[in-house]
Scaffold this motif. Structure first.
Motif, PDB file in Angstrom:
ATOM      1  N   GLU A 110     -43.079  91.668  -4.587  1.00  9.77           N
ATOM      2  CA  GLU A 110     -42.283  92.876  -5.160  1.00  9.77           C
ATOM      3  C   GLU A 110     -41.280  93.586  -4.082  1.00  9.77           C
ATOM      4  N   VAL A 111     -42.139  94.168  -2.932  1.00  9.45           N
ATOM      5  CA  VAL A 111     -40.944  94.717  -2.072  1.00  9.45           C
ATOM      6  C   VAL A 111     -39.999  94.196  -1.712  1.00  9.45           C
ATOM      7  N   ALA A 112     -39.833  92.962  -1.317  1.00  6.45           N
ATOM      8  CA  ALA A 112     -39.076  92.310  -1.007  1.00  6.45           C
ATOM      9  C   ALA A 112     -37.815  92.027  -2.174  1.00  6.45           C
ATOM     10  N   GLU A 113     -38.209  91.708  -3.358  1.00  7.70           N
ATOM     11  CA  GLU A 113     -37.550  91.923  -3.644  1.00  7.70           C
ATOM     12  C   GLU A 113     -36.598  92.744  -3.779  1.00  7.70           C
ATOM     13  N   PHE A 114     -37.216  93.977  -4.013  1.00  8.01           N
ATOM     14  CA  PHE A 114     -36.912  94.911  -3.887  1.00  8.01           C
ATOM     15  C   PHE A 114     -35.887  95.618  -2.732  1.00  8.01           C
ATOM     16  N   PHE A 115     -36.236  94.903  -2.014  1.00  5.57           N
ATOM     17  CA  PHE A 115     -35.060  95.705  -0.610  1.00  5.57           C
ATOM     18  C   PHE A 115     -34.458  94.186  -0.252  1.00  5.57           C
ATOM     19  N   TRP A 116     -34.178  93.427  -1.024  1.00  2.00           N
ATOM     20  CA  TRP A 116     -32.983  91.976  -1.409  1.00  2.00           C
ATOM     21  C   TRP A 116     -31.433  92.869  -2.557  1.00  2.00           C
ATOM     22  N   VAL A 117     -31.785  93.697  -2.994  1.00  2.00           N
ATOM     23  CA  VAL A 117     -31.608  94.405  -4.342  1.00  2.00           C
ATOM     24  C   VAL A 117     -30.764  94.728  -3.205  1.00  2.00           C
ATOM     25  N   GLU A 118     -31.662  96.097  -2.864  1.00  2.00           N
ATOM     26  CA  GLU A 118     -30.674  97.286  -2.164  1.00  2.00           C
ATOM     27  C   GLU A 118     -29.667  96.904  -0.793  1.00  2.00           C
ATOM     28  N   LEU A 119     -30.012  95.617  -0.605  1.00  2.00           N
ATOM     29  CA  LEU A 119     -28.866  94.994   0.618  1.00  2.00           C
ATOM     30  C   LEU A 119     -27.575  94.632  -0.288  1.00  2.00           C
ATOM     31  N   GLU A 120     -27.960  94.027  -1.334  1.00  2.00           N
ATOM     32  CA  GLU A 120     -26.934  93.847  -1.999  1.00  2.00           C
ATOM     33  C   GLU A 120     -25.484  94.854  -2.454  1.00  2.00           C
ATOM     34  N   LYS A 121     -26.465  96.004  -2.334  1.00  2.00           N
ATOM     35  CA  LYS A 121     -25.812  97.403  -2.967  1.00  2.00           C
ATOM     36  C   LYS A 121     -25.072  97.957  -2.563  1.00  2.00           C
ATOM     37  N   ILE A 122     -25.103  97.833  -0.182  1.00  2.00           N
ATOM     38  CA  ILE A 122     -24.313  98.163   1.019  1.00  2.00           C
ATOM     39  C   ILE A 122     -23.454  96.880   1.099  1.00  2.00           C
TER      40      ILE A 122
ATOM     41  N   HIS B 136     -29.450  85.520   4.794  1.00  2.00           N
ATOM     42  CA  HIS B 136     -29.194  83.759   5.294  1.00  2.00           C
ATOM     43  C   HIS B 136     -30.045  82.542   5.053  1.00  2.00           C
ATOM     44  N   VAL B 137     -31.342  83.366   3.730  1.00  2.00           N
ATOM     45  CA  VAL B 137     -31.741  82.633   3.986  1.00  2.00           C
ATOM     46  C   VAL B 137     -31.653  82.176   2.165  1.00  2.00           C
ATOM     47  N   SER B 138     -31.856  81.055   1.752  1.00  2.00           N
ATOM     48  CA  SER B 138     -31.682  80.686   0.442  1.00  2.00           C
ATOM     49  C   SER B 138     -32.975  80.944  -0.337  1.00  2.00           C
ATOM     50  N   LYS B 139     -32.305  82.375  -1.477  1.00  2.00           N
ATOM     51  CA  LYS B 139     -34.067  82.307  -2.573  1.00  2.00           C
ATOM     52  C   LYS B 139     -35.279  81.599  -2.719  1.00  2.00           C
ATOM     53  N   ASP B 140     -34.554  80.796  -2.718  1.00  2.00           N
ATOM     54  CA  ASP B 140     -35.656  79.471  -3.084  1.00  2.00           C
ATOM     55  C   ASP B 140     -36.788  79.403  -1.978  1.00  2.00           C
ATOM     56  N   TYR B 141     -35.844  79.260  -0.582  1.00  2.00           N
ATOM     57  CA  TYR B 141     -37.187  79.231   0.638  1.00  2.00           C
ATOM     58  C   TYR B 141     -37.526  80.635   1.422  1.00  2.00           C
ATOM     59  N   ARG B 142     -36.432  81.940   0.926  1.00  2.00           N
ATOM     60  CA  ARG B 142     -37.203  83.258   1.316  1.00  2.00           C
ATOM     61  C   ARG B 142     -38.414  83.579   1.689  1.00  2.00           C
ATOM     62  N   LEU B 143     -38.561  83.942   2.825  1.00  2.00           N
ATOM     63  CA  LEU B 143     -39.729  84.458   3.568  1.00  2.00           C
ATOM     64  C   LEU B 143     -39.733  86.741   2.331  1.00  2.00           C
TER      65      LEU B 143
END
Lengths: 404, 404
Positions: free
Chosen positions: A304-316, A321-328
């Motif tokens: 959950e924290v990672a998915e929030f982080f990825w969304v926030e990264l996109e906003k800026i 680098h890694v496809s979401k399917d295999y992203r740690l």
């Protein structure tokens, strides 16, 4: 020396000739870093507190009973029933080498998935212990499919397959379901690098048929480095116990460690080396915290924290680098945008915001940042803080491109 | 697995099938032991406190600068100017193996002084790295004379001589003055085991011509085990750097560690393994304490407390195993009197008085107790307390014979 040529007792020679002055270094005052690189992450305060408890001896019944607790909790965290599940007396690379040193016999074929920094390290170690090493290659950040692994096993028929479950250098998570079964059809052992996955990403060692796994404590377990989880399946133990030769590494000889940590036939435990007592307190507390939270809740929190982080990264305007399917979820590799000086940004974060994030390594040097939100640091406040610092870093280089 | 044969992302498998229940182990509550065995001794409270400070990364400039402080203080404590003087990321046996793994090349003759438990361990390690090992033997508790060592060097012409400066299993202190010079005449490197001597007994590595020394932190340095001092002379480094092959141990490969800890030519430091950060805080504080006290004062304190202890032992009818000429002040082997059950006494001390002393090991099993008064525990109050407990232990077995 005395006149008779016999050396005098050294107890009486007090003259400090070689280095006369005692250096005075004052008080240790480490800066208050927020550790969001590839590891170590910040230790949980309860772990640091446990590490400052008074020591007991490594042969004390109370210590051996604590070791049993550690082993039991480690089995839960890794979802395995392996009897031999222990903390190794060194950092993660020591547990990695313990797998290779104990399970590789001279001339064994060892196939290794190389899609980042740590596969080639397994090869380097395998070489030193006399394995015939074979690289199975993929670009950094990708993972191997079930069929690719199957084909490679059929082609090379190795005795050992080494796979990196969580590549700390790329942020990719290698699916391992079904791989152990494939290996066992070929009479091959499966070794898995779980350094950056343990307790942060689902790890089902028994379900996946993993025969040997190693990890670090300084990632999702939020315990300082200095001791490292290791487990061997019965298959792996059988290979080790059947070796006709001595393991070519004394400190990491798991035959000898087993007789200390497990006891020979439930009998006397023989002394091997002094265990790192305070580090064992640390991992004991770290594992307790996992058990209190529960694995499923912990894995979900990381995601959950990672998915929030990825969304926030996109906003800026930043991309992963890694496809979401295999992203740690525990470690994200973020692409360095065109024209941005990556090291200048990490330096700013460290110096201005006391925040550590990692630079790219190997094939990804200069191309990504490595950002860990692991264990204690897998929190929304930490994710938000990192994004805010990255935003400032990009802005200062005139490269901030907000997405609306 | 998905229908297409491709493994699904493991991020979505939350089912804890193999070990469903999270073990709940409660609060860590180690018993309040007084540690007067062969080690670990009790850590200095300032060391435990330093270890609970927040972590910084192992590549942080602040960490690397702390490493420089550690190296400088270690040089003082060992009285050496060796550039390569570092903490190894494991307990004492790891630093011991680092000496053997890096300095022994296949086929090298290695002569080892065997007058206790740790000489044969050097031989075991030497064997694993392909040395041709030769034992130089003496009964446990005795030491080798200058002339005996000279004769053995002349006879065997080894490439490496391994000597145990402070034998933790016997309590004997091996004089090393002049031995390095002898070795160098024969183009041989001198390795010294300083596990139980460092900072408690005079150690003059440069004056004695020692080429490689290793130690533990859990003895006279009063830091928990988990990191261990190691130093190589220029001669030793030259042999290492001239090796045509890879060192057969990855984790302890000091060529690679040197490029992290020392930097290649003062240049960039390359990542090798994650250092045990909190343990480095610990040794940093332990060394600071030594530097504040001063080596000479610290050595004298150990000797004064030991001499007091020996006199008090005599008063309750106990004798020491090692001749006073070569007796370690840090570790005393006390003869078990006729008819006394040695393990029953150590058990009483642990259970009634929370006090750990050591039983005999190897040739001395059942014959001696091993009592350490090391570092923080080298104090008159501790010595007095141990004697009082021994007195009660003897009394309870009806074997107390006071001397008047």
């Amino acid at each position: 020396m005395a006149a008779n040529g016999k050396a005098e007792s050294p107890m009486y020679d007090y003259a400090c000739d070689a280095v006369a002055e005692a250096p005075q270094k004052g008080v240790l005052n480490p800066p208050p870093r927020l550790l969001c690189g590839p590891g170590p992450g910040n230790a949980h305060p309860r772990v640091l507190s446990a590490m400052s408890l008074p020591e007991i001896g490594h042969l004390d019944p109370a210590f051996l009973s604590m070791m049993e607790d550690i082993k039991e909790m480690l089995r839960y965290v890794w979802q395995t029933n392996n009897a031999f599940t222990v903390p190794v007396s060194g950092t993660g690379s020591a547990a990695m080498e313990a797998c290779v040193a104990n399970l590789v016999e001279k001339g064994d074929k060892m196939l290794v998935g190389c899609n980042g920094y740590f596969g080639p390290r397994l090869i380097d170690m395998g070489d030193r212990y006399g394995a015939e090493c074979i690289e199975m290659k993929k670009p950094w950040g990708e993972v191997f499919s079930y069929d690719e692994i199957k084909a490679a096993l059929e082609e090379h028929k190795p005795k050992i397959l080494g796979m990196v479950h969580a590549e700390t250098s790329t942020g990719a998570c290698q699916p391992l379901e079904g791989i152990g079964e494939l290996c066992h059809e070929h009479d091959c052992l499966l070794i898995a690098d779980c350094v950056t996955s343990i307790s942060g990403v689902p790890c089902h060692l028994d379900k996946w048929g993993v025969d040997a796994a190693y990890a670090g404590t300084q990632k999702c377990l939020s315990c300082p480095p200095g001791v490292s989880p290791l487990t061997f399946s019965q298959r792996a133990m059988d290979k080790l116990m059947a070796r006709p030769d001595k393991v070519k590494n004394w400190y990491l000889d798991m035959k000898m460690v087993a007789s200390y940590l497990v006891g020979s036939g439930g009998g006397a435990r023989s002394y091997h080396h002094t265990a790192p007592i305070s580090m064992c307190y640390g991992i004991r507390e770290a594992l307790s915290i996992c058990c209190e939270e529960g694995l499923e809740a912990r894995w979900k929190r990381h995601r959950e924290v990672a998915e929030f982080f990825w969304v926030e990264l996109e906003k800026i305007g930043l991309e992963c680098h890694v496809s979401k399917d295999y992203r740690l979820p525990s470690l994200t590799t973020v692409k360095v945008p065109e024209g941005v000086d990556s090291k200048k940004l990490t330096k700013l974060l460290l110096e201005k915001y006391q925040m550590e994030i990692g630079n790219g390594l190997g094939d990804l040097a200069g191309k990504v940042w490595r950002i860990g939100l692991m264990g204690y640091n897998s929190r929304f406040d930490v994710a938000m803080t990192v994004v805010a610092a990255l935003k400032d870093g990009l802005e200062q280089q005139g490269k901030l491109k907000m997405k609306v």
